[in-house]
Design an enzyme around this catalytic site. Structure first.
Site: not given
Lengths: 342, 320
Positions: B84, B127, B58
């Site tokens: 994320f 999530h 990332e």
């Protein structure tokens, strides 16, 4: 000291430097040294704001790596000596950086950052207070260089401490996946703030990492500015030719404490005078001067002239910074105008 | 007018902007295959130098956009899931978002951060989290959160054309929601709210999925209460005028924010209303947020999320 990590790709004939180039390296080294000493003097005298990380002993890698870059090449310089050797070698006029570091409106960041630099017209976009932060945007600069397709490259410089970050792994990974035109210069002075390299990294050489990414790498004596420049020219040529990234590890030293005002410790014990004296024997300016004297490129007269010019350049920069108005006004009536681009 | 899904609307925004500006490219993890259908088939249309898959890296993924944006490109970074983005928080929030001011306004950073966010699929905290407050807390980045396919397309196009970092989240529960989207080109500007339903008794301010919930409640209560639903569409820039205009009519406010209540966007918005429009209020303000706990996975998540029943209760409290 010099050894090749990837025998197949890392070795080859040395790039030949012209006499002019050799003198440029010496001159830039002397200039970097004068600016470094100026900053140490000024911060101790309360004439420089924020902090300063003295560069003494470790100036040659930046000068060697940046003296022959093109103006349009992208550069993320190392924070040691606040990148002054890197930046002046790239052609940047350091008076605008000194003005920033004294909180003036004429500073390269308009007095907003104290120690950040920003010279986009020279491919130096900025910096971050987070060590190792440059590894991330380097991927983007490398990507844009590749997309632009005109041989532009990115030079990313970092110390041994910064190379321990996860950002280094991700950057190496993507640069090699995408074969980006990036040269990584690791300026390994063996010390983070106080911590020894061997306590923070399991192998002696950071260049060992390159093997895992299939990246060519070379280790050079970072006290030999000519050796750094020769290795860089080869690495840059590799990157410009579209062959992907290249890693140079320059073994250098740090003579002062990490930051001016901090104790000079290794682990938690003060460094001895003998230890420091030993490091001083490997002074990059002396090594370069001796070589150029032997080759007949330098004379005492030229040495004195280069010294005098560097002294004058620093004095001019100081005068510019000191005479500039303090940046202490912020128009908060429309904050968004300051924070967002139009 | 034709109807398409929200995710297809975002895909159309990508296609249109990539066709008109060759500096626009997409970068993310497994986007060539189309982990979400907003990127399906784009690699065939634009090639893999404009639809770039990265490893699960990332910091370098954002870095690839941050660096390229400084050099005149207009990248869109697809984080897949909003949670994320925390992995690269420094790269997004301290570096990309604040580069412009910190470096004297010398270089702009035109990039888009996007991700599917939101709870409802029983996926647990990483999530399900909607991290817009974290982004809003860092001046330098704009934040949009659409509720309809029309807004999603128009906002994404504006985000790509903006000269600043813009974060546009879209709600997973709205991904396949259909709505009217014209064939011809249009933009939805950042910073312009949309009154999705007019009313006179109470104002409900919401974004994303909660707009749909508020509209549902407003329809159900039609015979008893006249509810005005203001869809902010973007939280930075914030269209405060739209809120005060609505309060002038209703004098009552419910804020619905799908985020943890503590230090969330609702708290910020309510503070602004108290500061700027206190005299317009005839009742204490109500807020419906996620309870101050990690979002559970499984069937437990329903307890902590905003939902139509909670919104209805809040409306009844402010008109009582």
């Amino acid at each position: 000291m010099k050894k090749s990590i990837d025998a197949k790709k890392g070795k080859g004939p040395k790039a030949k430097l012209s006499n002019d180039q050799l003198l440029t390296l010496y001159r830039n080294l002397v200039r970097a040294d004068h600016f470094d000493k100026c900053y140490v003097r000024r911060i101790q005298a309360g004439q420089l704001i924020s902090f300063y990380h003295a560069g003494e002993g470790g100036l040659a890698p930046g000068v060697g790596a940046c003296s022959f870059l093109r103006k349009e090449d992208i550069l993320w310089p190392h924070h040691r000596a606040h990148a002054q050797g890197h930046m002046l070698s790239k052609g940047i006029d350091l008076k605008y950086y000194l003005a920033e570091h004294t909180g003036k409106t004429t500073g390269c960041c308009k007095g907003r950052s104290s120690y950040h630099w920003s010279f986009p017209e020279y491919g130096v976009f900025g910096t971050s207070g987070c060590i190792g932060a440059g590894f991330s945007p380097t991927v983007g600069w490398g990507l844009a260089c590749k997309k632009n397709g005109d041989g532009q490259i990115t030079m990313m410089c970092c110390g041994d401490g910064g190379s321990n970050r996860g950002t280094a792994h991700e950057s190496f990974l993507m640069a090699n996946n995408w074969k980006l035109p990036i040269v990584y210069l690791i300026e390994n002075n063996g010390l983070a703030i106080f911590s020894k390299h061997e306590d923070m990294h399991p192998t002696k050489d950071i260049a060992d990492l390159a093997k895992g990414y299939g990246m060519p790498a070379v280790i050079v004596d970072g006290q030999d500015v000519i050796a750094v420049a020769e290795a860089t020219l080869k690495a840059v040529e590799h990157a410009r030719a579209g062959k992907g990234p290249y890693l140079i590890e320059a073994k250098t030293v740090r003579i002062q404490a990490h930051g001016v005002g901090l104790p000079d410790l290794v682990d938690y014990t003060p460094r001895s005078k003998e230890e420091i004296d030993e490091l001083r024997e490997r002074d990059a300016i002396l090594i370069c001067r001796e070589r150029l004297l032997t080759e007949g490129l330098l004379s005492q007269e030229l040495i004195d002239q280069i010294e005098a010019e560097a002294t004058q350049e620093v004095a001019d920069a100081e005068r510019f910074a000191d005479e500039s108005p303090v940046a202490d006004q912020l128009d908060l009536s429309d904050i968004n105008k300051l924070v967002y681009a139009e | 007018m034709r109807e398409i899904t929200l995710i297809e609307a975002i895909r159309e925004a990508y296609i249109e902007e990539m066709q008109v500006d060759e500096k626009v490219f997409l970068v993310g993890q497994d986007i060539r295959g189309g982990n979400f259908p907003n990127t399906t088939g784009l690699v065939e249309m634009f090639g893999d130098d404009r639809v770039l898959d990265t490893p699960i890296s990332e910091t370098a993924m954002v870095g690839s956009a941050f660096g390229a944006a400084q050099m005149g490109y207009r990248p869109v970074v697809d984080f897949m899931s909003g949670g994320f983005a925390y992995v690269a928080a420094c790269e997004v929030l301290l570096q990309s978002a604040q580069h412009y001011f910190q470096h004297g306004g010398n270089v702009s950073v035109p990039l888009v951060i996007t991700a599917g966010v939101g709870a409802g699929l029983k996926l647990a905290n990483e999530h399900s989290v909607t991290p817009h407050a974290m982004f809003l807390h860092h001046p330098g980045i704009k934040v949009a959160f659409p509720s309809t396919p029309y807004d999603a397309k128009g906002l994404m196009k504006s985000a790509i054309r903006d000269n600043n970092p813009v974060c546009m989240f879209w709600h997973l529960a709205l991904m396949m929601e259909k709505g009217q989207v014209p064939e011809e080109e249009y933009l939805v500007p950042l910073g312009v709210a949309d009154v999705k339903r007019e009313g006179t008794d109470v104002t409900v301010v919401a974004t994303g999925l909660q707009v749909k919930h508020a509209l549902e409640v407003a329809a159900n209560l039609e015979s008893e209460v006249s509810v005005e639903v203001v869809d902010l569409r973007s939280m930075e820039p914030l269209d405060y005028e739209a809120i005060s205009r609505s309060l002038e009519k209703t004098n009552r406010l419910v804020v619905v924010d799908e985020d943890t209540e503590r230090c969330g966007f609702a708290a910020e918005l309510i503070a602004q209303v108290v500061d700027k429009s206190f005299d317009l209020l005839d009742a204490p303000i109500e807020r419906i947020c996620i309870d101050n706990m990690p979002i559970p996975g499984g069937y437990l998540e329903a307890h902590v999320l905003p939902n139509p029943a909670k919104i209805e209760t809040a409306i009844r409290r402010v008109i009582a």
